[in-house]
Design an enzyme around this catalytic site. Structure first.
Site, PDB file in Angstrom:
ATOM      1  CB  ALA A  24      10.470 -42.984 -58.727  1.00 37.73           C
TER       2      ALA A  24
ATOM      3  N   PRO B 207       6.405 -43.606 -63.969  1.00 37.78           N
ATOM      4  CG  PRO B 207       7.400 -44.643 -62.145  1.00 37.78           C
ATOM      5  CD  PRO B 207       7.540 -44.463 -63.626  1.00 37.78           C
ATOM      6  CG  ASN B 208       3.779 -41.684 -59.196  1.00 34.63           C
ATOM      7  OD1 ASN B 208       2.679 -42.165 -58.946  1.00 34.63           O
ATOM      8  ND2 ASN B 208       4.891 -42.167 -58.678  1.00 34.63           N
TER       9      ASN B 208
ATOM     10  CD  GLU C  93      18.658 -39.198 -66.724  1.00 34.03           C
ATOM     11  OE1 GLU C  93      19.785 -39.601 -67.118  1.00 34.03           O
ATOM     12  OE2 GLU C  93      18.375 -39.028 -65.530  1.00 34.03           O
TER      13      GLU C  93
ATOM     14  CG  ASN D 201      10.519 -37.735 -66.521  1.00 34.52           C
ATOM     15  OD1 ASN D 201      11.107 -38.384 -65.647  1.00 34.52           O
ATOM     16  ND2 ASN D 201       9.894 -36.596 -66.264  1.00 34.52           N
TER      17      ASN D 201
ATOM     18  NE  ARG E  16      12.547 -32.821 -56.133  1.00 33.77           N
ATOM     19  CZ  ARG E  16      11.593 -33.660 -56.560  1.00 33.77           C
ATOM     20  NH1 ARG E  16      11.566 -34.063 -57.828  1.00 33.77           N
ATOM     21  NH2 ARG E  16      10.670 -34.079 -55.724  1.00 33.77           N
TER      22      ARG E  16
ATOM     23  CG  ASP F 117      21.188 -53.904 -67.273  1.00 27.85           C
ATOM     24  OD1 ASP F 117      22.122 -53.085 -67.146  1.00 27.85           O
ATOM     25  OD2 ASP F 117      21.065 -54.911 -66.537  1.00 27.85           O
TER      26      ASP F 117
ATOM     27  NE  ARG G 211       4.630 -36.955 -58.761  1.00 29.40           N
ATOM     28  CZ  ARG G 211       5.725 -37.466 -59.320  1.00 29.40           C
ATOM     29  NH1 ARG G 211       5.844 -37.476 -60.634  1.00 29.40           N
ATOM     30  NH2 ARG G 211       6.669 -37.979 -58.576  1.00 29.40           N
TER      31      ARG G 211
ATOM     32  CG  HIS H 231      14.790 -36.061 -64.541  1.00 32.32           C
ATOM     33  ND1 HIS H 231      14.125 -37.210 -64.206  1.00 32.32           N
ATOM     34  CD2 HIS H 231      16.034 -36.447 -64.910  1.00 32.32           C
ATOM     35  CE1 HIS H 231      14.922 -38.233 -64.342  1.00 32.32           C
ATOM     36  NE2 HIS H 231      16.093 -37.805 -64.776  1.00 32.32           N
ATOM     37  CG  LEU H 232       8.579 -32.352 -65.616  1.00 34.16           C
ATOM     38  CD1 LEU H 232       7.540 -33.231 -64.947  1.00 34.16           C
ATOM     39  CD2 LEU H 232       7.916 -31.282 -66.446  1.00 34.16           C
ATOM     40  CB  SER H 233      12.190 -31.434 -60.377  1.00 30.13           C
ATOM     41  OG  SER H 233      12.535 -32.812 -60.302  1.00 30.13           O
TER      42      SER H 233
ATOM     43  CE1 TYR I  17       8.635 -33.769 -60.318  1.00 31.22           C
ATOM     44  CE2 TYR I  17       6.910 -34.121 -58.683  1.00 31.22           C
ATOM     45  CZ  TYR I  17       8.171 -34.393 -59.168  1.00 31.22           C
ATOM     46  OH  TYR I  17       8.981 -35.282 -58.514  1.00 31.22           O
TER      47      TYR I  17
HETATM   48  C1  DQA Z   1      11.138 -36.599 -62.065  1.00 30.46           C
HETATM   49  C2  DQA Z   1      12.097 -36.574 -60.871  1.00 30.46           C
HETATM   50  C3  DQA Z   1      12.064 -37.890 -60.107  1.00 30.46           C
HETATM   51  O1  DQA Z   1      12.937 -37.847 -59.000  1.00 30.46           O
HETATM   52  C4  DQA Z   1      10.662 -38.174 -59.593  1.00 30.46           C
HETATM   53  O2  DQA Z   1      10.622 -39.445 -58.991  1.00 30.46           O
HETATM   54  C5  DQA Z   1       9.621 -38.049 -60.648  1.00 30.46           C
HETATM   55  C6  DQA Z   1       9.728 -36.975 -61.638  1.00 30.46           C
HETATM   56  C7  DQA Z   1      11.051 -35.222 -62.760  1.00 30.46           C
HETATM   57  O3  DQA Z   1      10.578 -35.185 -63.911  1.00 30.46           O
HETATM   58  O4  DQA Z   1      11.412 -34.199 -62.177  1.00 30.46           O
HETATM   59  O5  DQA Z   1       8.624 -38.770 -60.635  1.00 30.46           O
HETATM   60  O6  DQA Z   1      11.614 -37.533 -63.018  1.00 30.46           O
END
Ligand code: DQA
Length: 153
Positions: A78, A10-11, A99, A75, A108, A88, A18, A101-103, A23
């Site tokens: 959230a 999501p997002n 897994e 990724n 955080r 699961d 964003r 993540h950008l950040s 990001y």
């Molecule tokens: C994220 C980190 C998550 O905490 C956040 O909810 C995201 C992006 C990242 O790629 O840094 O939507 O997965």
């Protein structure tokens, strides 16, 4: 040819506009183009999915094996922090999941420090922006090249 799947949650469709201070300025299409260029160089085909819905992500994970994917880069955005259903699904399938993540989620807010999917992922790469995906791809290239397993036609 080996096939891999990149799933974004999501997002992440909003990347580029964003919270760019967190990001970055690249759009998801920009990131995917970088991944595709490197994958093609390594003779790996790559498909991309993005969804704002948990069930879509679970569906993509569940069908990854029958769709012939050798690895998944995920990724989960959230959902990472609370989706036991995605965890699961990862535990239920044989396709390894990296897994990303950008950040750097560990730097955080406290609620981002927990990943409920990390224990069932092959590993976690975070904090390098788009390079988190590229690093995951390098791991996959290394594993596929060094696997000694015959690649599928
Ligand atoms: C994220 C980190 C998550 O905490 C956040 O909810 C995201 C992006 C990242 O790629 O840094 O939507 O997965």
């Amino acid at each position: 040819m080996w096939k891999i799947l990149v799933i974004n949650g999501p997002n992440l469709n909003l990347l580029g506009t964003r919270e760019p201070e967190i990001y970055g300025n690249m759009t998801l299409d920009d990131i995917n183009a970088r991944i595709e260029a490197r994958a093609n160089e390594a003779d790996i085909s790559v498909d991309f999915q993005q969804s704002n819905y948990e069930g879509d992500i679970i569906g993509a994970l569940q069908s990854a094996g029958s769709n012939g994917y050798a690895f998944i880069i995920l990724n989960a955005a959230a959902f990472t922090h609370y989706s036991i259903a995605i965890r699961d699904a990862i535990a239920a399938i044989d396709v390894p999941v990296i897994e990303v993540h950008l950040s750097n989620i560990h730097q955080r807010e406290e609620f981002r420090h927990t990943s409920v999917i990390a224990p069932v992922a092959l590993g976690q790469i975070c904090g390098f922006g788009a390079d988190s995906y590229m690093a995951a791809l390098e791991v996959i290239i290394g594993r596929l090249n060094g696997s000694g397993v015959e690649e599928e036609e």
